[in-house]
Design a protein around this motif. Structure first.
Motif, mmCIF file in Angstrom:
data_model
loop_
_atom_site.group_PDB
_atom_site.id
_atom_site.type_symbol
_atom_site.label_atom_id
_atom_site.label_comp_id
_atom_site.label_asym_id
_atom_site.label_seq_id
_atom_site.Cartn_x
_atom_site.Cartn_y
_atom_site.Cartn_z
ATOM 1 N N ILE A 170 1.471 17.045 -1.351
ATOM 2 C CA ILE A 170 0.366 16.736 -0.435
ATOM 3 C C ILE A 170 0.650 17.273 0.965
ATOM 4 C CG2 ILE A 170 1.277 14.459 0.112
ATOM 5 C CD1 ILE A 170 -1.610 13.478 0.228
ATOM 6 N N ILE A 194 -1.919 8.753 4.915
ATOM 7 C CA ILE A 194 -2.059 8.625 3.460
ATOM 8 C C ILE A 194 -0.801 9.130 2.765
ATOM 9 C CG2 ILE A 194 -3.344 9.488 1.481
ATOM 10 C CD1 ILE A 194 -5.833 9.386 3.173
ATOM 11 N N ALA A 195 -0.197 10.221 3.297
ATOM 12 C CA ALA A 195 1.023 10.748 2.682
ATOM 13 C C ALA A 195 2.146 9.722 2.758
ATOM 14 C CB ALA A 195 1.433 12.049 3.376
ATOM 15 N N MET A 218 1.453 7.080 0.267
ATOM 16 C CA MET A 218 1.706 7.557 -1.084
ATOM 17 C C MET A 218 3.177 7.494 -1.430
ATOM 18 S SD MET A 218 -0.373 10.931 -2.126
ATOM 19 C CE MET A 218 0.480 11.506 -3.567
ATOM 20 N N SER A 219 4.016 7.984 -0.512
ATOM 21 C CA SER A 219 5.442 8.002 -0.831
ATOM 22 C C SER A 219 5.993 6.593 -0.857
ATOM 23 C CB SER A 219 6.188 8.840 0.196
ATOM 24 O OG SER A 219 6.435 8.080 1.352
ATOM 25 N N GLN A 260 4.227 3.741 -1.823
ATOM 26 C CA GLN A 260 3.732 2.913 -2.922
ATOM 27 C C GLN A 260 3.835 3.601 -4.276
ATOM 28 O OE1 GLN A 260 -0.083 1.276 -2.082
ATOM 29 N NE2 GLN A 260 0.766 -0.045 -0.500
ATOM 30 N N LEU A 261 3.600 4.919 -4.309
ATOM 31 C CA LEU A 261 3.649 5.610 -5.593
ATOM 32 C C LEU A 261 4.990 6.289 -5.832
ATOM 33 C CD1 LEU A 261 0.130 7.301 -5.597
ATOM 34 C CD2 LEU A 261 0.810 5.181 -6.677
ATOM 35 N N THR A 268 5.941 9.116 -4.856
ATOM 36 C CA THR A 268 5.801 10.543 -5.126
ATOM 37 C C THR A 268 4.933 11.163 -4.039
ATOM 38 O OG1 THR A 268 5.028 12.191 -6.688
ATOM 39 C CG2 THR A 268 3.787 10.172 -6.586
ATOM 40 N N LEU A 269 5.044 12.477 -3.904
ATOM 41 C CA LEU A 269 4.148 13.192 -3.005
ATOM 42 C C LEU A 269 3.307 14.202 -3.758
ATOM 43 C CD1 LEU A 269 6.361 13.752 0.119
ATOM 44 C CD2 LEU A 269 4.288 12.428 -0.032
ATOM 45 N N ALA A 281 0.252 15.475 -5.551
ATOM 46 C CA ALA A 281 -1.153 15.068 -5.482
ATOM 47 C C ALA A 281 -1.726 14.802 -6.872
ATOM 48 C CB ALA A 281 -1.976 16.140 -4.774
ATOM 49 N N ALA A 320 -1.374 11.030 -8.028
ATOM 50 C CA ALA A 320 -2.170 9.993 -7.387
ATOM 51 C C ALA A 320 -3.536 9.970 -8.043
ATOM 52 C CB ALA A 320 -2.296 10.260 -5.888
#
Lengths: 165, 101
Positions: B29, B80-81, B84-85, B87-88, B90-91, B93, B96
């Protein structure tokens, strides 16, 4: 003549740095290459007489946006990001699509144009006074609306970064 | 003897295409956001070139607005990035996908 040589030099640097942005492995190299591209574009703006735009390009893009990028890169864990490329089989499709798009754009741009461009002496220079007058008369409404955009962006960023309560 | 307008236009088009290729080929991302910045810059170059061609400073004023919009976009995008890193983990895209069916 000097303008032509300068243009090709700066344009080659900008294109090389732009390719580095897209192809480099590590995001930090990508950000630094984008910095080079932005400085080259600022030089081109200067060559076209857009002095305020060139200054703001360096101040806002290089000074604010890219520093923000670097801060976020330091916040994130960089070790997990190296798998940034998509699978090999689809990478060339994207490159092909972008190449076709570039060909179409070049075909569009290489049409013969009106000779207005050549009389550069009468072209207005983008000084602070001229741009400021336009910004506060003709473009006053969009200028005020950008304040709402900035407010929305600030609230959005703070809300997102604070996390869920 | 000034440089023809087409030089600037073609440079802008090629820069835009490079940014497009970056968006289509990278999945991180952060690279997507950087490619978007590249495309914004190509559009700025086009606006300034046409502003000089038509002797109208409105094109340069639009560039100021584009810079503002790009700053707002990158602020939210980087937030948002980070999210993302966090909670998920990962980066990428493509991973997600909780908003996709």
């Amino acid at each position: 003549m000097a303008e032509t040589i300068g243009f090709y030099l700066v344009a080659a640097m900008a294109l090389g740095a732009a390719l580095m942005v897209v192809m480099s492995r590590h995001p930090v190299y990508s950000v630094l290459s984008l910095l080079v591209t932005m400085f080259c574009l600022a030089v081109l703006f200067m060559m076209m007489g857009a002095y305020v735009v060139a200054a703001l390009q360096i101040l806002l893009y290089a000074g604010a946006v890219l520093v923000l990028f670097l801060f976020v890169l330091m916040l994130l864990n960089l070790n997990q990001e190296h798998a940034g490329r998509s699978s090999r089989s689809w990478g060339w499709v994207g490159t092909l699509i972008a190449g076709l798009f570039a060909g179409q754009l070049a075909q569009l741009f290489l049409r013969p144009l009106s000779p207005l461009w050549t009389s550069s002496s009468s072209a207005p220079a983008g000084t602070v006074a001229e741009l400021g007058r336009l910004l506060f008369t003709t473009y006053l409404l969009p200028f005020e609306l950008t304040s709402f955009l900035m407010l929305a962006a600030i609230i959005g960023a703070v809300t997102l970064a604070r996390g869920r309560r | 003897m000034t440089l023809p307008l087409q030089h600037y236009l073609v440079l802008s088009g090629v820069l835009f295409a490079i940014g497009l290729a970056g968006i289509l080929t990278r999945r991180n991302i952060l690279f997507l956001l950087l490619s978007i910045e590249l495309m914004f810059n190509a559009a700025n170059l086009l606006f300034v070139a046409y502003a000089r061609m038509w002797h109208d400073l409105g094109g340069q004023v639009i560039v100021l607005f584009i810079i503002t919009v790009a700053a707002a976009e990158v602020t939210v995008g980087l937030a948002i990035a980070i999210l993302m890193s966090r909670q998920l983990r990962t980066l990428n895209a493509d991973e997600a996908r909780s908003l996709k069916w």
